[in-house]
Enzyme design. Sequence first.
Site, PDB file in Angstrom:
ATOM      1  CB  THR A   1       1.545   0.688   9.271  1.00  0.00           C
ATOM      2  OG1 THR A   1       1.567   0.732  10.706  1.00  0.00           O
ATOM      3  CG2 THR A   1       2.980   0.674   8.801  1.00  0.00           C
TER       4      THR A   1
ATOM      5  CE1 TYR B   1       4.306  -4.027   8.919  1.00  0.00           C
ATOM      6  CE2 TYR B   1       3.830  -2.570  10.757  1.00  0.00           C
ATOM      7  CZ  TYR B   1       3.418  -3.225   9.615  1.00  0.00           C
ATOM      8  OH  TYR B   1       2.134  -3.084   9.163  1.00  0.00           O
TER       9      TYR B   1
ATOM     10  CG  LEU C   1      -2.631 -19.612   0.204  1.00  0.00           C
ATOM     11  CD1 LEU C   1      -3.202 -20.995  -0.166  1.00  0.00           C
ATOM     12  CD2 LEU C   1      -3.751 -18.710   0.735  1.00  0.00           C
TER      13      LEU C   1
ATOM     14  CB  ILE D   1       4.414 -10.020  -3.723  1.00  0.00           C
ATOM     15  CG1 ILE D   1       5.064 -10.215  -2.356  1.00  0.00           C
ATOM     16  CG2 ILE D   1       2.891  -9.948  -3.634  1.00  0.00           C
ATOM     17  CD1 ILE D   1       4.881  -9.037  -1.407  1.00  0.00           C
TER      18      ILE D   1
ATOM     19  CB  ALA E   1       3.203  -6.675   4.204  1.00  0.00           C
TER      20      ALA E   1
ATOM     21  CG  PHE F   1      -4.364  -5.695   1.413  1.00  0.00           C
ATOM     22  CD1 PHE F   1      -4.836  -4.886   2.435  1.00  0.00           C
ATOM     23  CD2 PHE F   1      -5.043  -5.689   0.199  1.00  0.00           C
ATOM     24  CE1 PHE F   1      -5.947  -4.080   2.256  1.00  0.00           C
ATOM     25  CE2 PHE F   1      -6.148  -4.895   0.004  1.00  0.00           C
ATOM     26  CZ  PHE F   1      -6.615  -4.086   1.031  1.00  0.00           C
TER      27      PHE F   1
ATOM     28  CG  ASN G   1       7.263 -11.093   2.478  1.00  0.00           C
ATOM     29  OD1 ASN G   1       7.414 -12.058   1.747  1.00  0.00           O
ATOM     30  ND2 ASN G   1       6.086 -10.709   2.904  1.00  0.00           N
TER      31      ASN G   1
HETATM   32  N1  LIG Z   1      -3.576  -5.654  10.989  1.00  0.00           N
HETATM   33  C1  LIG Z   1      -3.280  -4.380  11.299  1.00  0.00           C
HETATM   34  O1  LIG Z   1      -3.671  -3.874  12.366  1.00  0.00           O
HETATM   35  C2  LIG Z   1      -2.493  -3.532  10.323  1.00  0.00           C
HETATM   36  C3  LIG Z   1      -2.201  -2.201  10.691  1.00  0.00           C
HETATM   37  C4  LIG Z   1      -1.485  -1.411   9.788  1.00  0.00           C
HETATM   38  C5  LIG Z   1      -1.115  -1.922   8.547  1.00  0.00           C
HETATM   39  N2  LIG Z   1      -1.401  -3.217   8.237  1.00  0.00           N
HETATM   40  C6  LIG Z   1      -0.988  -3.716   6.921  1.00  0.00           C
HETATM   41  O2  LIG Z   1      -2.114  -4.281   6.277  1.00  0.00           O
HETATM   42  C7  LIG Z   1      -1.719  -5.364   5.434  1.00  0.00           C
HETATM   43  C8  LIG Z   1      -2.571  -6.572   5.715  1.00  0.00           C
HETATM   44  O3  LIG Z   1      -2.482  -6.917   7.092  1.00  0.00           O
HETATM   45  P1  LIG Z   1      -3.305  -8.148   7.676  1.00  0.00           P
HETATM   46  O4  LIG Z   1      -3.526  -7.903   9.128  1.00  0.00           O
HETATM   47  O5  LIG Z   1      -4.447  -8.439   6.788  1.00  0.00           O
HETATM   48  O6  LIG Z   1      -2.199  -9.299   7.551  1.00  0.00           O
HETATM   49  P2  LIG Z   1      -2.374 -10.835   7.112  1.00  0.00           P
HETATM   50  O7  LIG Z   1      -1.127 -11.545   7.527  1.00  0.00           O
HETATM   51  O8  LIG Z   1      -3.674 -11.368   7.600  1.00  0.00           O
HETATM   52  O9  LIG Z   1      -2.442 -10.728   5.538  1.00  0.00           O
HETATM   53  C9  LIG Z   1      -1.285 -10.601   4.738  1.00  0.00           C
HETATM   54  C10 LIG Z   1      -1.447 -11.569   3.578  1.00  0.00           C
HETATM   55  O10 LIG Z   1      -0.329 -11.403   2.707  1.00  0.00           O
HETATM   56  C11 LIG Z   1       0.112 -12.696   2.293  1.00  0.00           C
HETATM   57  N3  LIG Z   1       1.530 -12.581   1.966  1.00  0.00           N
HETATM   58  C12 LIG Z   1       2.546 -12.232   2.798  1.00  0.00           C
HETATM   59  N4  LIG Z   1       3.709 -12.253   2.139  1.00  0.00           N
HETATM   60  C13 LIG Z   1       3.436 -12.617   0.851  1.00  0.00           C
HETATM   61  C14 LIG Z   1       4.216 -12.817  -0.306  1.00  0.00           C
HETATM   62  N5  LIG Z   1       5.555 -12.691  -0.269  1.00  0.00           N
HETATM   63  N6  LIG Z   1       3.610 -13.179  -1.468  1.00  0.00           N
HETATM   64  C15 LIG Z   1       2.258 -13.335  -1.516  1.00  0.00           C
HETATM   65  N7  LIG Z   1       1.457 -13.166  -0.434  1.00  0.00           N
HETATM   66  C16 LIG Z   1       2.047 -12.814   0.745  1.00  0.00           C
HETATM   67  C17 LIG Z   1      -0.154 -13.603   3.492  1.00  0.00           C
HETATM   68  O11 LIG Z   1      -0.259 -14.974   3.127  1.00  0.00           O
HETATM   69  C18 LIG Z   1      -1.472 -13.038   4.017  1.00  0.00           C
HETATM   70  O12 LIG Z   1      -2.584 -13.669   3.414  1.00  0.00           O
HETATM   71  C19 LIG Z   1      -0.224  -5.550   5.677  1.00  0.00           C
HETATM   72  O13 LIG Z   1       0.470  -4.936   4.623  1.00  0.00           O
HETATM   73  C20 LIG Z   1       0.021  -4.837   6.986  1.00  0.00           C
HETATM   74  O14 LIG Z   1       1.328  -4.362   7.062  1.00  0.00           O
HETATM   75  C21 LIG Z   1      -2.089  -4.023   9.092  1.00  0.00           C
END
Ligand SMILES: NC(=O)c1ccc[n+]([C@@H]2O[C@H](COP(=O)([O-])OP(=O)(O)OC[C@H]3O[C@@H](n4cnc5c(N)ncnc54)[C@H](O)[C@@H]3O)[C@@H](O)[C@H]2O)c1
Length: 333
Positions: free
Chosen positions: A121, A145, A38, A56, A79, A77, A96
């Site tokens: 990504t 990243y 969270l 994680i 990150a 997911f 992370n």
């Molecule tokens: N949003 C985009 O356009 C996009 C594009 C390419 C790749 N991504 C990848 O998709 C994934 C999800 O992206 P998103 O936009 O949903 O991001 P987001 O920040 O909404 O979701 C990431 C979730 O991971 C959780 N989290 C982060 N570090 C953590 C840890 N150490 N332990 C447990 N939980 C942890 C956060 O609390 C969050 O709920 C990521 O890996 C991101 O790199 C996103």
Amino acid sequence: MDASGRAVLVTGGAGYIGSHAAKALRRAGFSVVVYDNLAAGHRAAAKYGDFVQGDITDVGAVRDALRTHDIFAVMHFAALLDVGESVREPARYYRNNVTGALAVLEAMAAESVKLFIFSSTCATYGEPIETPITESHPQNPINSYGETKLAVERALPHFERAYSIKSIALRYFNAAGADPDGEIGEDHSPEIHLIPRAIDAAMGGPGLLVFGDDYPTPDGTCLRDYVHVTDLADAHVRALDALADTGRSGAYNLGTGHPHSVREVIEAVARVTGREVPWSLAPRRPGDPAVLYAAPVKAHAELHWTPRFGELGAIVGTAWNWHRTHPQGYREE
Ligand SMILES: NC(=O)c1ccc[n+]([C@@H]2O[C@H](COP(=O)([O-])OP(=O)(O)OC[C@H]3O[C@@H](n4cnc5c(N)ncnc54)[C@H](O)[C@@H]3O)[C@@H](O)[C@H]2O)c1
């Protein structure tokens, strides 16, 4: 594959894309366990299954979750994803995104969980040498990243060889939009993505900055490939099905293949919301390529994935519906 009774651990499932994937998994008949610390996610977004609050990087806690819930596959997911922040704070990003992902894989090896779907990504490609980008385009990230995501991708064949963990890396382009039923949506803080920022500007928030209008593109602003979050979620379920059925690891680009400029996005937001979108021009940001879009041919051919929300207007429409009904995001729930 028969999904019934199979449990999937969705790390980062309280976040934007993970919560949509959890919903898609539930619809497909899987049971879902969201694992999230969270830090950026929202408890209210984790509504499609069990919830475990944990980090994680904690191998023991991930192992407990895998064992307790009899997990058969992991969708990873969790990150950090702010490119600018990753340049300023690489230590946090490596810890992370790399240490965290390797801890999840280590826990899977220890608990004999063999299927892994990874959120990668287009940032792993770096500055494109040709577009549209195929999966065989060289991967030369230009920020930490992208490097952290590539480091995990590169670890995957080693974990397959040693521990028989099969994996699919899904390289998303620009995730956008919200659940068409209006149940979940995007709520990042700070918000770094164009469509929600443009909507916020239309709703009276701080005006939008457009970073550069002198790129070699038709209207001078950057071209990006916006892919609907529900389509991304659908691709995850298809990837898991394919991986479970064929046991073939791989990587897929997820985009529509049809890029839109920043100006086109602003116009679409103005059209859909019926409001003005105040914006002002700012200098180019270092490391922003002029054009980024996917050749999603492999995902079409092998995962039979076709985006349902291919039109920019439809993507913006679902985002507008979410932000209009949740102006404070999840905070008011
Ligand atoms: N949003 C985009 O356009 C996009 C594009 C390419 C790749 N991504 C990848 O998709 C994934 C999800 O992206 P998103 O936009 O949903 O991001 P987001 O920040 O909404 O979701 C990431 C979730 O991971 C959780 N989290 C982060 N570090 C953590 C840890 N150490 N332990 C447990 N939980 C942890 C956060 O609390 C969050 O709920 C990521 O890996 C991101 O790199 C996103």
